[in-house]
Design a protein around this motif. Sequence first.
Motif, PDB file in Angstrom:
ATOM      1  N   ARG A  36       0.837  -1.196   0.000  1.00  9.67           N
ATOM      2  CA  ARG A  36       0.000   0.000   0.000  1.00  9.67           C
ATOM      3  C   ARG A  36       0.868   1.240   0.000  1.00  9.67           C
ATOM      4  N   GLN A  37       0.607   2.169  -0.917  1.00 12.76           N
ATOM      5  CA  GLN A  37       1.323   3.426  -0.956  1.00 12.76           C
ATOM      6  C   GLN A  37       0.532   4.479  -0.200  1.00 12.76           C
ATOM      7  N   LEU A  38       1.237   5.323   0.534  1.00  6.50           N
ATOM      8  CA  LEU A  38       0.583   6.372   1.292  1.00  6.50           C
ATOM      9  C   LEU A  38       0.204   7.517   0.374  1.00  6.50           C
ATOM     10  N   SER A  39      -1.023   8.019   0.538  1.00  5.05           N
ATOM     11  CA  SER A  39      -1.466   9.166  -0.230  1.00  5.05           C
ATOM     12  C   SER A  39      -0.714  10.409   0.218  1.00  5.05           C
ATOM     13  N   LEU A 221     -10.695   6.014   0.974  1.00  5.28           N
ATOM     14  CA  LEU A 221     -10.991   6.429   2.344  1.00  5.28           C
ATOM     15  C   LEU A 221      -9.973   5.847   3.312  1.00  5.28           C
ATOM     16  N   ARG A 222      -9.636   4.584   3.140  1.00  3.99           N
ATOM     17  CA  ARG A 222      -8.656   3.947   4.019  1.00  3.99           C
ATOM     18  C   ARG A 222      -7.299   4.634   3.911  1.00  3.99           C
ATOM     19  N   GLU A 223      -6.899   4.993   2.692  1.00  9.15           N
ATOM     20  CA  GLU A 223      -5.621   5.672   2.504  1.00  9.15           C
ATOM     21  C   GLU A 223      -5.604   7.032   3.192  1.00  9.15           C
ATOM     22  N   LEU A 224      -6.719   7.745   3.141  1.00  5.78           N
ATOM     23  CA  LEU A 224      -6.770   9.087   3.721  1.00  5.78           C
ATOM     24  C   LEU A 224      -6.708   9.062   5.244  1.00  5.78           C
TER      25      LEU A 224
END
Length: 243
Positions: A36-39, A221-224
């Motif tokens: 997973r990459q961070l926004s 939404l999960r990334e945010l």
Amino acid sequence: MSETGWPLIPREELPPPIPVERRPAQRGVPSEPGGRQLSMFSAETTEPSPADLAGLLAGPGRLGRMGGTARVSVRVDAAWRVHVLVTELAARGLSATWAPLQDDGVRGEHPEVTEEAIDTPEPEDPPRPIFEVRTAYSRRLNGLARAWPEASAQLFLSGPRMRLWVAAAGEPLPGGFALGLDPAKDPHGVAAALVRAGLAGRVSDDGSRWLITGRRRLRRLRELVGERPSSAPDEFWPGSVVA
């Protein structure tokens, strides 16, 4: 008799800022083993700020003003939300208090336990508890107070702002996620901001929630909002919902 120059509002006692651990993230490089990459605007890569309370105002939060200061209050339906919000507010240098609310919405004290109360059977479906969390009146919120509600038309919902909103009024749905709204507010400006943030959805029929569905939007939404706070149940934090 008060002294000359004594302030109308007692000077608030501010907690020391809580250092926020930020994960190193490089462009194009996954920050987690799962890939997973961070926004860029997620809660894990953006410094917390008092302006983040715009996320509470976008939902069910209320703004109060007094004597050149401002505060934000919000009603929540679970004790874990109180714990998360107080911690998040302290990380933004804001003092916060909380209290349970009675059925009429008045802040009350913890009820006294009597023999009669012990013998009285509990109802089959007890009402959900309601708590109010509110900041102290603070000059740190003046910028937000001066801009609101006009700012809602150009609102930018960053990760930290969405994190506060989810902590206060987010809950899973079958195949989706809901964000609590204040039915008394006009939702059009907030709805446009959610669309710009990649969280398109619709207002529920009763006007109390913003409904988000779809795998891509739930992943956004999960990334945010970032990692689940330790006080939040797994099933109530974005990431547990399967679209």
